[in-house]
Design a protein around this motif. Sequence first.
Motif, PDB file in Angstrom:
ATOM      1  N   THR A 373      -4.357 -22.971   8.974  1.00 47.37           N
ATOM      2  CA  THR A 373      -3.303 -21.946   8.982  1.00 47.37           C
ATOM      3  C   THR A 373      -3.853 -20.561   9.274  1.00 47.37           C
ATOM      4  O   THR A 373      -3.261 -19.786  10.042  1.00 47.37           O
ATOM      5  CB  THR A 373      -2.583 -21.942   7.624  1.00 47.37           C
ATOM      6  N   GLN A 374      -4.986 -20.231   8.680  1.00 50.81           N
ATOM      7  CA  GLN A 374      -5.552 -18.895   8.864  1.00 50.81           C
ATOM      8  C   GLN A 374      -5.929 -18.643  10.316  1.00 50.81           C
ATOM      9  O   GLN A 374      -5.688 -17.551  10.851  1.00 50.81           O
ATOM     10  CB  GLN A 374      -6.789 -18.731   7.966  1.00 50.81           C
ATOM     11  N   LYS A 375      -6.498 -19.642  10.987  1.00 52.09           N
ATOM     12  CA  LYS A 375      -6.912 -19.445  12.379  1.00 52.09           C
ATOM     13  C   LYS A 375      -5.712 -19.271  13.295  1.00 52.09           C
ATOM     14  O   LYS A 375      -5.724 -18.444  14.203  1.00 52.09           O
ATOM     15  CB  LYS A 375      -7.775 -20.619  12.840  1.00 52.09           C
ATOM     16  N   VAL A 376      -4.649 -20.059  13.067  1.00 53.63           N
ATOM     17  CA  VAL A 376      -3.432 -19.904  13.867  1.00 53.63           C
ATOM     18  C   VAL A 376      -2.817 -18.530  13.599  1.00 53.63           C
ATOM     19  O   VAL A 376      -2.359 -17.850  14.528  1.00 53.63           O
ATOM     20  CB  VAL A 376      -2.424 -21.021  13.543  1.00 53.63           C
ATOM     21  N   PHE A 377      -2.804 -18.121  12.334  1.00 54.84           N
ATOM     22  CA  PHE A 377      -2.294 -16.788  11.977  1.00 54.84           C
ATOM     23  C   PHE A 377      -3.080 -15.703  12.701  1.00 54.84           C
ATOM     24  O   PHE A 377      -2.498 -14.763  13.264  1.00 54.84           O
ATOM     25  CB  PHE A 377      -2.385 -16.592  10.459  1.00 54.84           C
ATOM     26  N   ASP A 378      -4.412 -15.820  12.694  1.00 50.05           N
ATOM     27  CA  ASP A 378      -5.253 -14.817  13.365  1.00 50.05           C
ATOM     28  C   ASP A 378      -4.986 -14.790  14.867  1.00 50.05           C
ATOM     29  O   ASP A 378      -5.008 -13.721  15.488  1.00 50.05           O
ATOM     30  CB  ASP A 378      -6.731 -15.109  13.102  1.00 50.05           C
ATOM     31  N   THR A 379      -4.729 -15.964  15.459  1.00 47.61           N
ATOM     32  CA  THR A 379      -4.449 -16.031  16.899  1.00 47.61           C
ATOM     33  C   THR A 379      -3.164 -15.283  17.231  1.00 47.61           C
ATOM     34  O   THR A 379      -3.106 -14.482  18.181  1.00 47.61           O
ATOM     35  CB  THR A 379      -4.334 -17.502  17.351  1.00 47.61           C
ATOM     36  N   ILE A 380      -2.110 -15.527  16.451  1.00 52.05           N
ATOM     37  CA  ILE A 380      -0.829 -14.847  16.682  1.00 52.05           C
ATOM     38  C   ILE A 380      -0.957 -13.357  16.398  1.00 52.05           C
ATOM     39  O   ILE A 380      -0.441 -12.515  17.153  1.00 52.05           O
ATOM     40  CB  ILE A 380       0.271 -15.482  15.806  1.00 52.05           C
ATOM     41  N   LYS A 381      -1.657 -13.011  15.335  1.00 49.12           N
ATOM     42  CA  LYS A 381      -1.835 -11.603  14.981  1.00 49.12           C
ATOM     43  C   LYS A 381      -2.576 -10.852  16.080  1.00 49.12           C
ATOM     44  O   LYS A 381      -2.208  -9.727  16.454  1.00 49.12           O
ATOM     45  CB  LYS A 381      -2.610 -11.492  13.661  1.00 49.12           C
ATOM     46  N   ASP A 382      -3.607 -11.481  16.629  1.00 49.13           N
ATOM     47  CA  ASP A 382      -4.376 -10.850  17.707  1.00 49.13           C
ATOM     48  C   ASP A 382      -3.503 -10.667  18.944  1.00 49.13           C
ATOM     49  O   ASP A 382      -3.578  -9.628  19.622  1.00 49.13           O
ATOM     50  CB  ASP A 382      -5.593 -11.710  18.049  1.00 49.13           C
ATOM     51  N   PHE A 383      -2.641 -11.639  19.232  1.00 48.06           N
ATOM     52  CA  PHE A 383      -1.753 -11.529  20.395  1.00 48.06           C
ATOM     53  C   PHE A 383      -0.766 -10.378  20.210  1.00 48.06           C
ATOM     54  O   PHE A 383      -0.516  -9.604  21.146  1.00 48.06           O
ATOM     55  CB  PHE A 383      -1.005 -12.846  20.587  1.00 48.06           C
ATOM     56  N   VAL A 384      -0.205 -10.251  19.015  1.00 47.04           N
ATOM     57  CA  VAL A 384       0.718  -9.149  18.720  1.00 47.04           C
ATOM     58  C   VAL A 384      -0.002  -7.803  18.852  1.00 47.04           C
ATOM     59  O   VAL A 384       0.537  -6.839  19.412  1.00 47.04           O
ATOM     60  CB  VAL A 384       1.320  -9.314  17.307  1.00 47.04           C
ATOM     61  N   THR A 385      -1.237  -7.738  18.368  1.00 49.77           N
ATOM     62  CA  THR A 385      -2.016  -6.495  18.460  1.00 49.77           C
ATOM     63  C   THR A 385      -2.274  -6.115  19.912  1.00 49.77           C
ATOM     64  O   THR A 385      -2.131  -4.940  20.302  1.00 49.77           O
ATOM     65  CB  THR A 385      -3.360  -6.658  17.717  1.00 49.77           C
ATOM     66  N   GLU A 493       3.359 -18.863   5.829  1.00 45.23           N
ATOM     67  CA  GLU A 493       4.215 -19.909   5.259  1.00 45.23           C
ATOM     68  C   GLU A 493       4.920 -20.685   6.366  1.00 45.23           C
ATOM     69  O   GLU A 493       5.082 -21.909   6.277  1.00 45.23           O
ATOM     70  CB  GLU A 493       5.233 -19.288   4.305  1.00 45.23           C
ATOM     71  N   ALA A 494       5.358 -19.958   7.411  1.00 42.64           N
ATOM     72  CA  ALA A 494       6.038 -20.618   8.532  1.00 42.64           C
ATOM     73  C   ALA A 494       5.088 -21.569   9.250  1.00 42.64           C
ATOM     74  O   ALA A 494       5.471 -22.690   9.616  1.00 42.64           O
ATOM     75  CB  ALA A 494       6.574 -19.563   9.496  1.00 42.64           C
ATOM     76  N   ILE A 495       3.840 -21.122   9.446  1.00 41.53           N
ATOM     77  CA  ILE A 495       2.844 -21.974  10.117  1.00 41.53           C
ATOM     78  C   ILE A 495       2.553 -23.209   9.285  1.00 41.53           C
ATOM     79  O   ILE A 495       2.422 -24.321   9.818  1.00 41.53           O
ATOM     80  CB  ILE A 495       1.548 -21.171  10.369  1.00 41.53           C
ATOM     81  N   GLU A 496       2.482 -23.041   7.978  1.00 40.90           N
ATOM     82  CA  GLU A 496       2.174 -24.160   7.082  1.00 40.90           C
ATOM     83  C   GLU A 496       3.365 -25.102   6.944  1.00 40.90           C
ATOM     84  O   GLU A 496       3.201 -26.332   6.962  1.00 40.90           O
ATOM     85  CB  GLU A 496       1.790 -23.608   5.703  1.00 40.90           C
ATOM     86  N   LYS A 497       4.560 -24.527   6.873  1.00 40.94           N
ATOM     87  CA  LYS A 497       5.764 -25.315   6.629  1.00 40.94           C
ATOM     88  C   LYS A 497       6.203 -26.102   7.860  1.00 40.94           C
ATOM     89  O   LYS A 497       6.545 -27.285   7.772  1.00 40.94           O
ATOM     90  CB  LYS A 497       6.888 -24.379   6.178  1.00 40.94           C
ATOM     91  N   ASP A 498       6.251 -25.438   9.011  1.00 40.70           N
ATOM     92  CA  ASP A 498       6.783 -26.089  10.220  1.00 40.70           C
ATOM     93  C   ASP A 498       5.987 -25.621  11.441  1.00 40.70           C
ATOM     94  O   ASP A 498       6.470 -24.818  12.246  1.00 40.70           O
ATOM     95  CB  ASP A 498       8.261 -25.743  10.386  1.00 40.70           C
ATOM     96  N   PRO A 499       4.735 -26.108  11.580  1.00 33.52           N
ATOM     97  CA  PRO A 499       3.893 -25.619  12.677  1.00 33.52           C
ATOM     98  C   PRO A 499       4.478 -25.906  14.062  1.00 33.52           C
ATOM     99  O   PRO A 499       4.344 -25.098  14.969  1.00 33.52           O
ATOM    100  CB  PRO A 499       2.578 -26.386  12.468  1.00 33.52           C
TER     101      PRO A 499
END
Length: 600
Positions: A373-385, A493-499
Motif C-alpha cells: 500500500t505504501q509504495k502505491v501511495f507514494d507512486t500516486i503522490k509523486d504523480f500528483v506532485t 484506505e482506498a488502496i487497501e480496501k479496493d485496489p
Amino acid sequence: MVRVSGLASGMDIDQIVSDLMKAERMPIDKMKKQKQTLEWQRDDYRSMNLLLSEFNNLAFNMTLQSSYSSKTVSSSDETKVKAAATSSAANASYTLSNVTMATAAQSISANSIASSIDPTKSLWSQRGSMDSSVWTEKTVEQAAITLSADTSTIKLAKGSVSAVNQNTGTLNSISVTTDGTSKEYKVTIGTKAETLGSDEVFINEDTGEMTFGTTLTSGSTIEAFSYQQNVLKFSITTYDSNGKATGDNTDGSTPFEFDGSTSLNTLLTQISNSKVGISAFFDEGTNKVVMTRKDTGNLSSADSADGSNMVFSGGFLTGFLQLAGDAKGTDAKFTLNGLETTRKSNTFTTGGVTYTLQNNFTGDVRVNVSNDTQKVFDTIKDFVTKYNELIEKINGKITEERDRNYQPLTDEEREKLTDKQAEQWDDKAKSGLLKGDSILSSGLNQMRSNWYASVSGVSGGFSQLTDIGISTSANYSDRGKLVIEGDGTKLKEAIEKDPQSVIDLFMKSGSTTSEKGIVRRLRDTITQTVSKVEQRAGRSTWTSEQFLLGRNLKSVNSQITSFESRLTQVEDRYYRQFTAMEKAIQNANAQSAQLSQYFS
C-alpha cells in the motif's frame, strides 16, 4: 566608388552620413527586435512542450499495471528464508519446511601437489616439481623484428623456449640485417646468461628474453624464425542445468592452453574467469588446489544423472594437481505448502515469488504476500506532485506580465551595457511572451476537467478523485493544484480496501473520454496540446515552413535582407551627394583663386 571626406568643405562627411543612416536604420532595428522577440517566443513555447512531454512520459508509467501492483513480502524467519515478489504474485501465504539447501560440486587435490611450489612464479621455472609428461611442445612463428632504438636485449612474445628453428631445418643461429648486411648470431638457450661473444645470442628459456653479444643499432631487423615452446594443455567439461556440456569442443569440453611463463595463480584465475563456471584457487597452507562449481545443484550430463559435475582431462590437472573427476553437487530439497520438490539453486521463483534459502531447517517458515500500500501511495503522490509542478510552471508563463518598456537590445545598445546589465535587460525583455496564450490555457483547463470528471464503468466504488481523498486546493492562487487530503489516510484506505477500483480510476481504458481513466485522459489532452504548440512553434528538427512562428521569422528575415540592400543604396546616394558638393566647392575655390590673381 571613390568617396571624398570633406577636404574642400572641411566637414566630417563620414560622421554626417553615419548620423543620417541612424535615422534610416530605425525601421531595420525594429525588424531585428521583432525577430528576436519571435525567437524568444518560439523557445518559450518549446520549453513548455518539453515540460508537457516529460510529464506525458511519467503519465505513461501510470498506465502500467506494475505501478499499482507492488507487493510486500514478509518471512517469519529471514535467517532461514528470504523472499521477494513481483506484481504478478497473488496475495497469499506460503509455508516452507524440511529444507535442505543445494550444494556446489567441489574437487580438491588428493594430496599436497608439491612441497615447495610458488604459485606466483612461472610454472616452467618450477618444472622440476612436476612430471615432464604434463608439458607439450608447440612451434611458435616469430615475425621479423625491426628495432626502433639501439639495444642488445629483445623479449620474445613467449617464454619456456626449448629450441630455435629456421625454415630450412633445425639451426642454431639467428640472422640480423643491418644496412643491408646480414650477420648470423650463434644461439645458446638456458636459464643463466653466459659470457657472450660479439657473434652470439643468449635466450633465457624461462622468460624468452634474447641477449645479443653486441649492441644492435636502430633500424636493424631480426629476421623471422620459429622456436619450440613448452605449454600446458588440458580441458575441463562442465554441464548446465539441462545436462548439456558448456564447452566448444566436439565432446563439449572447454580447452585450455598456457605457456610455461604462466604462474599457477594466473592459470587458476583464468580458469575462474572462463565460461566453465568454476572458482579455482591454491591454498598455500595445504599446497592443494580447490575447484568449486559456481552454480549449485547436481549439474551432470543429461546422459548420466549420477555422473561427475566436473570432468578433468590432461596430466596437469589429474596428475600434478591430483584433481578427481567424481565431484557432485546436490539439489535443494524442500516442502512448499505440502508439496515435496527440488531445485538446482537455493534461489528459485514460483508463482511470482522468489525464495532464497539461507539455512537447512526442519520446522516451518511462513511467507506472506500482500499489496504494498505504501509504495502505491507514494507512486500516486509523486504523480500528483509532478502535475502540480507542471501547472505551476505553465501558469507562471501564461500569467507573467509583459513589460513593454524593455525591448530586445540592438548590437549598439548591448555594447553600452555590461554583461550583467545586458542579462538583466534580456530577462525583462523576455517576460510575458506567452501571457494569456490560448493553447496553453485551454490545455490547462482541459487537464483540470480530466481530473475532476467521473470515470464511468469503474469496477469498484471509486469513480471520482474525491472518493480516494484527492481534491483541489482551496487557495485560488494555486490555480487548480491538487491536494492529498490530510496525511493521506483516505487514499491509503482506498488502496487497501479496493485496489482494483483505484487502478481503474487512473488507468482504465475506454472508447470514450468518460470511460477512460484519469491518466489516459491526461495523456490525450497533453498529446493534443503538444501538437497545437508544435504547429505554432515547431520542433528543433523542423524547417521554418512547417510552423507559424517559423514562417513569420522567415518573412521578417526576408524584410531585413531587402531593407539592408536598400540602406546600402541610401548610404551610397548620400556619399554621391556630398561628393558632388565637395567637387562644386573645389571648383568654386579654384575659380576664386584665379580671379584673385587678376586683381593682385
